[in-house]
Write a protein that holds these residues in place. Structure first.
Motif, PDB file in Angstrom:
ATOM      1  N   SER A   1       0.851  -1.198   0.000  1.00 52.55           N
ATOM      2  CA  SER A   1       0.000   0.000   0.000  1.00 52.55           C
ATOM      3  C   SER A   1       0.883   1.243   0.000  1.00 52.55           C
ATOM      4  N   VAL A   2       0.535   2.221  -0.854  1.00 50.15           N
ATOM      5  CA  VAL A   2       1.318   3.465  -0.886  1.00 50.15           C
ATOM      6  C   VAL A   2       0.619   4.560  -0.071  1.00 50.15           C
ATOM      7  N   GLU A   3      -0.488   4.180   0.544  1.00 47.23           N
ATOM      8  CA  GLU A   3      -1.217   5.065   1.468  1.00 47.23           C
ATOM      9  C   GLU A   3      -1.618   6.392   0.816  1.00 47.23           C
ATOM     10  N   LEU A   4      -2.216   6.290  -0.370  1.00 46.36           N
ATOM     11  CA  LEU A   4      -2.762   7.497  -1.001  1.00 46.36           C
ATOM     12  C   LEU A   4      -3.964   7.936  -0.169  1.00 46.36           C
ATOM     13  N   THR A   5      -3.890   9.148   0.370  1.00 43.01           N
ATOM     14  CA  THR A   5      -4.874   9.599   1.352  1.00 43.01           C
ATOM     15  C   THR A   5      -5.452  10.941   0.903  1.00 43.01           C
ATOM     16  N   HIS A   6      -6.763  10.965   0.713  1.00 41.54           N
ATOM     17  CA  HIS A   6      -7.415  12.165   0.168  1.00 41.54           C
ATOM     18  C   HIS A   6      -7.925  13.052   1.304  1.00 41.54           C
ATOM     19  N   THR A   7      -7.018  13.774   1.900  1.00 39.93           N
ATOM     20  CA  THR A   7      -7.437  14.599   3.043  1.00 39.93           C
ATOM     21  C   THR A   7      -7.833  16.012   2.628  1.00 39.93           C
ATOM     22  N   GLY A   8      -7.365  16.479   1.469  1.00 41.00           N
ATOM     23  CA  GLY A   8      -7.456  17.901   1.168  1.00 41.00           C
ATOM     24  C   GLY A   8      -6.405  18.658   1.977  1.00 41.00           C
ATOM     25  N   SER A   9      -6.289  19.957   1.674  1.00 42.62           N
ATOM     26  CA  SER A   9      -5.288  20.763   2.377  1.00 42.62           C
ATOM     27  C   SER A   9      -5.886  22.094   2.806  1.00 42.62           C
ATOM     28  N   ILE A  10      -5.261  22.683   3.824  1.00 44.85           N
ATOM     29  CA  ILE A  10      -5.661  24.040   4.229  1.00 44.85           C
ATOM     30  C   ILE A  10      -4.412  24.914   4.246  1.00 44.85           C
ATOM     31  N   GLN A  11      -4.470  26.013   3.505  1.00 47.50           N
ATOM     32  CA  GLN A  11      -3.397  27.015   3.606  1.00 47.50           C
ATOM     33  C   GLN A  11      -3.872  28.062   4.591  1.00 47.50           C
ATOM     34  N   VAL A  12      -3.175  28.146   5.703  1.00 52.01           N
ATOM     35  CA  VAL A  12      -3.630  28.985   6.807  1.00 52.01           C
ATOM     36  C   VAL A  12      -2.969  30.364   6.736  1.00 52.01           C
ATOM     37  N   ALA A  13      -3.796  31.412   6.883  1.00 49.41           N
ATOM     38  CA  ALA A  13      -3.265  32.775   6.988  1.00 49.41           C
ATOM     39  C   ALA A  13      -3.221  33.137   8.466  1.00 49.41           C
ATOM     40  N   LEU A  14      -2.028  33.521   8.930  1.00 46.96           N
ATOM     41  CA  LEU A  14      -1.901  33.893  10.344  1.00 46.96           C
ATOM     42  C   LEU A  14      -2.097  35.396  10.523  1.00 46.96           C
ATOM     43  N   HIS A  15      -2.066  36.128   9.422  1.00 46.36           N
ATOM     44  CA  HIS A  15      -2.241  37.587   9.477  1.00 46.36           C
ATOM     45  C   HIS A  15      -3.170  38.001   8.351  1.00 46.36           C
ATOM     46  N   GLU A  16      -3.835  39.137   8.552  1.00 39.53           N
ATOM     47  CA  GLU A  16      -4.701  39.712   7.496  1.00 39.53           C
ATOM     48  C   GLU A  16      -3.937  39.807   6.176  1.00 39.53           C
ATOM     49  N   ALA A  17      -2.656  40.223   6.259  1.00 37.00           N
ATOM     50  CA  ALA A  17      -1.880  40.471   5.040  1.00 37.00           C
ATOM     51  C   ALA A  17      -1.682  39.205   4.213  1.00 37.00           C
ATOM     52  N   ASP A  18      -1.777  38.025   4.870  1.00 34.75           N
ATOM     53  CA  ASP A  18      -1.595  36.759   4.122  1.00 34.75           C
ATOM     54  C   ASP A  18      -2.856  36.371   3.354  1.00 34.75           C
ATOM     55  N   MET A  19      -3.964  37.068   3.638  1.00 29.32           N
ATOM     56  CA  MET A  19      -5.232  36.601   3.068  1.00 29.32           C
ATOM     57  C   MET A  19      -5.390  36.959   1.594  1.00 29.32           C
TER      58      MET A  19
END
Ligand SMILES: Cc1cc2nc3c(=O)[nH]c(=O)nc-3n(C[C@H](O)[C@H](O)[C@H](O)COP(=O)(O)OP(=O)(O)OC[C@H]3O[C@@H](n4cnc5c(N)ncnc54)[C@H](O)[C@@H]3O)c2cc1C
Length: 378
Positions: free
Chosen positions: A87-105
């Motif tokens: 098994s190569v453990e293909l895992t469909h979790t999706g991703s989240i890109q998190v903004a820690l500051h307003e400027a990153d949004m």
């Protein structure tokens, strides 16, 4: 008589090319590595398949290559699992890109707009949504972009599975064969000699030597600027589900594996071909782990390791024939995305070998593109 194909370098790129060539039939395939198969960058990778997160600017040829590869993955992984029994453990979790500051949004919002036109189906999350999806996140997380299409594999198992699948298909696997000391491309045949006295002959060769591909420029006759960029990375013990999706910030990423570890990566430092781990490199990751997931603040990583990403000057891979030596093809320089790009690389390279894809179609990735610009500038 069957054509003989030699693949030099047994990381994920070489193994995938050997596997694809053997699957198509009609060739005797040999893969040679100076060390263990998957023993370098490929075995060290976090295994993320993240074309949207990795491409922030525009839908350029590199983004489209990454996306094509993501779409090939489910069928490709299933076929390798079936052949290898691993098994190569293909895992469909999706991703989240998190903004820690307003400027990153703002950059994330811009990215969401153009990437949704390419099938990302990305959704904007406010702070409350973020904590509902990822309850362990710090209250400093201000917003984020959820991308359901991104997934991950367990890279060390994928390289093992590919090697096993290659063997099943009759590929001759020559590991620990020593470094290449000579490669003769003149005349019809390819001849490769290693420092331990190994001699290999074939009609065609694919060079997939990762961060070491620059050493081949003396045989290719043009500059191949591939530089090793060290990635230091670590893993925590973590109950399954503690971090549910792949989480990215501008400083680090976290990805939970099925074996109960949470992988946190990765540094980008220049240290030549040195794969040692430094206190400083890992300290940055642990500092950010505690900031982004407060429960990690009191824990120490249980594993630390490093690998060398093969980086070209523009960050795009080198794919295609060697000008003046059409029996030699290059597949290298995959930098941060070699795991993601493995299936599409193997497919395109074998299409070139089979005469189904004109090399001009791969022009943005031409192996001699840096030599050409050096000539123009000079
Ligand atoms: C910490 C880290 C995290 C990463 N995370 C991800 C990720 O999440 N997703 C992703 O897509 N990518 C990721 N990457 C990038 C990915 O690992 C690389 O792009 C990929 O592994 C490159 O594969 P490769 O086969 O070209 O190189 P390698 O795996 O380095 O293989 C090259 C092989 O060539 C052999 N070789 C070299 N010279 C010779 C010679 N002269 N003769 C014979 N053999 C030779 C070497 O021994 C080696 O086995 C990560 C990399 C690192 C370091």
């Amino acid at each position: 008589m069957k054509e003989e194909l030699l693949v030099v370098g047994g990381g994920i790129v070489g193994l995938s090319c050997a596997y694809e060539a053997a699957k198509r039939g009609g060739r005797k395939v040999t893969i040679v590595d100076r060390g263990d198969f998957g023993g370098q960058a490929s075995g060290a990778a976090a295994g993320m398949l993240a074309p949207y997160t990795e491409n922030s600017e525009q839908p350029d040829p590199f983004f489209r290559l990454c996306l094509d590869s993501l779409r090939l993955y489910p069928e490709w992984a299933e076929e390798i699992e079936r052949l290898s029994g691993i098994s190569v453990e293909l895992t469909h979790t999706g991703s989240i890109q998190v903004a820690l500051h307003e400027a990153d949004m703002l950059p994330l919002r811009t990215r969401q707009r153009w990437q949704n036109e390419w099938g990302a189906r990305a959704e904007w999350l406010d702070a409350a949504d973020l904590r509902r999806l990822e309850p362990g996140l710090s209250s400093a997380a201000a917003g984020g972009l959820y991308c359901p299409e991104e997934s991950h594999v367990y890279a060390p198992k994928l390289v093992k599975a590919l090697e096993a699948a290659c063997r099943r298909l009759g590929v001759r696997c020559a590991g620990n064969a020593g470094d290449t000391v000579d490669l003769m491309l003149d005349g019809g045949r390819v001849r490769l000699v290693t420092g331990t006295g190994g001699r290999f002959e074939a009609d065609r060769v694919i060079v997939c030597a990762g961060a070491w591909t620059g050493a081949f420029e003396r045989w290719f006759g043009f500059a191949v600027p591939v530089n090793p960029i060290r990635g230091q990375i670590c893993a925590y013990h973590s109950p399954i589900g503690e971090v549910r999706r792949m989480v990215f910030t501008s400083q680090a990423y976290w990805v939970g594996k099925r074996n109960g570890t949470l992988v946190c990566g990765a540094s980008e430092d220049i240290a030549g071909f040195d794969t040692s781990v430094t206190e400083r490199g890992i300290a940055r990751l642990t500092r950010w782990s505690g900031r982004v997931f407060p429960a990690l603040a009191d824990r120490s990583p249980v594993h630390r390791w490093a690998g060398l990403r093969p980086a070209t000057l523009d960050g795009w891979p080198l794919l295609g024939p060697v000008p003046g030596a059409p029996q030699a093809v290059v597949a290298a320089g995959h930098y941060r995305n070699g795991i993601l790009l493995a299936p599409v690389t193997a497919k395109r390279i074998c299409d070139v070998l089979d005469g189904k894809l004109p090399a001009a179609e791969l022009a943005p990735f031409a192996p001699d593109r840096f030599a050409a610009s050096a000539r123009t500038l000079g």
